[in-house]
Write an enzyme that holds these catalytic residues in place. Structure first.
Site, short mmCIF file in Angstrom:
data_model
loop_
_atom_site.label_atom_id
_atom_site.label_comp_id
_atom_site.label_asym_id
_atom_site.label_seq_id
_atom_site.Cartn_x
_atom_site.Cartn_y
_atom_site.Cartn_z
N ASP A 44 41.06 42.27 42.18
CA ASP A 44 42.11 43.15 41.66
C ASP A 44 42.04 44.52 42.33
OD1 ASP A 44 39.90 44.16 40.37
OD2 ASP A 44 40.73 44.00 38.34
N ASP A 83 40.55 36.94 40.87
CA ASP A 83 40.07 37.93 39.90
C ASP A 83 41.03 37.99 38.71
OD1 ASP A 83 38.18 39.78 39.26
OD2 ASP A 83 38.85 41.31 40.70
N LYS A 113 37.01 35.17 38.49
CA LYS A 113 36.00 36.19 38.18
C LYS A 113 36.52 37.01 37.02
CE LYS A 113 35.38 40.11 40.70
NZ LYS A 113 35.63 41.14 39.64
N GLU A 115 35.26 40.52 34.35
CA GLU A 115 34.32 41.62 34.15
C GLU A 115 33.75 41.59 32.73
OE1 GLU A 115 36.22 45.34 35.18
OE2 GLU A 115 36.73 44.64 37.20
N GLU A 182 27.74 45.50 40.47
CA GLU A 182 28.42 46.60 41.18
C GLU A 182 27.81 47.94 40.80
OE1 GLU A 182 32.70 46.53 41.26
OE2 GLU A 182 32.80 48.55 42.11
O1 KIV Z 1 38.31 43.54 42.86
C1 KIV Z 1 37.37 43.54 43.65
O2 KIV Z 1 37.53 43.71 44.87
C2 KIV Z 1 36.03 43.35 43.12
C3 KIV Z 1 34.88 43.50 44.05
C4 KIV Z 1 34.57 44.94 44.18
C5 KIV Z 1 33.70 42.71 43.64
O3 KIV Z 1 35.89 43.11 41.96
#
Ligand code: KIV
Length: 279
Positions: A44, A83, A113, A115, A182
């Site tokens: 994202d 994401d 993915k 968070e 991160e």
């Molecule tokens: O959105 C993204 O690019 C990320 C990376 C920083 C891992 O979450």
């Protein structure tokens, strides 16, 4: 055959370090695939480095689906992780299932993915039980930028370091196949990496993770508004593109481009007829 999440897990067991990267379009995906990168994230971060927002918060599921389809079309070997954007998985596990399902079904990704740590463990467990592989993401979680008070490193004090360790373990127990760490101290990511059986993928987390991930625009020097401390520019595409565009403008203005080489011609016969009609 694409890399699978099982292949990614095996890399940890065999001690094989690997590089992962973000991509948002066909061309970048093809370059990453050809460079042998086994995991491409349609992050994202596209909200900031492609769409021009200040944070990742405005990114919508439709944006991620649109760019994931392009990345899937541009690659054939890498595992593609989509994401999940802000508020597409936090409301309930059912909502997360619906949206993560769309990333696989409509986007063509092989994994998602999200968070968050312990608070997301139940959702991760439900997604993985439904056959949707999940990559975790803890530390500086940009979707929580307002809660964190800015894009700040995490885990520097004992209490927060303990929380992040507990988050990592909870995500592993919930079935995550890998975890992004991160912007946390190198010593903490070393500890987390040593305690987990799944790969840790660092970004601003020092040299001790099992793998590294970077935002491709930082790595290629394409987005120069802001370069994070943890990024290394392996090229300067932004300057190269600016030079190229200035040269293009000058040549058009001076009449040096296009020339005959870039033109198509009429055959002699057609030209003669045409000129005859005009007289
Ligand atoms: O959105 C993204 O690019 C990320 C990376 C920083 C891992 O979450």
């Amino acid at each position: 055959m694409r890399t699978t999440t099982a292949d990614i897990r095996r890399k940890k067991a065999s001690g094989e370090r690997f590089a992962a990267i973000t991509a948002y379009d066909v061309v970048t995906a093809r370059l990453a695939d050809e460079a042998g990168i086994p995991l491409i994230l349609v992050g994202d971060s596209l909200g900031m480095v492609v769409l021009g927002y200040d944070t990742t918060i405005p990114v919508r599921l439709e944006d991620i689906l649109h760019h994931t389809r392009a990345v899937v079309r541009g690659s054939s070997k890498a595992l593609i992780v989509a994401d999940l954007p802000f508020m597409t998985y936090q409301k309930s596990a059912e909502h997360a299932l619906e949206n993560a399902g769309r990333c696989l079904q409509e986007g063509g990704a092989q994994a998602v993915k999200l968070e968050g740590g312990r608070a997301m463990a139940d959702t991760v467990s439900q997604l993985t039980s439904a056959g949707i592989p999940v990559m975790g993401h803890i530390g500086l979680t940009p979707q929580s930028v307002h809660q964190l008070g800015g894009f700040k490193a995490q885990g520097k004090d004992l209490a927060r370091a303990r929380e992040l360790l507990a988050d990592a373990i909870a995500l592993q127990e919930a079935g995550a196949f890998a975890i992004v760490l991160e912007c946390i101290p190198a010593e903490l990511s070393k500890q987390i990496t040593a305690r987990l059986g799944i790969p840790t993928i660092g970004i601003g987390a020092g040299p001790h993770c099992d793998a590294e991930i970077q935002v491709v625009s930082d790595t290629l020097g394409w987005f120069s508004d802001f370069v994070p401390k943890h990024a290394k520019q392996y090229a300067n595409l932004s300057d190269a593109a600016a030079d190229a565009l200035r040269t293009y403008v000058r040549e058009v203005e001076e009449g040096a481009f296009p020339t005959e080489r870039e033109s198509i011609s009429l055959s002699e016969d057609v030209l003669r007829e045409l000129e005859g009609e005009g007289s």
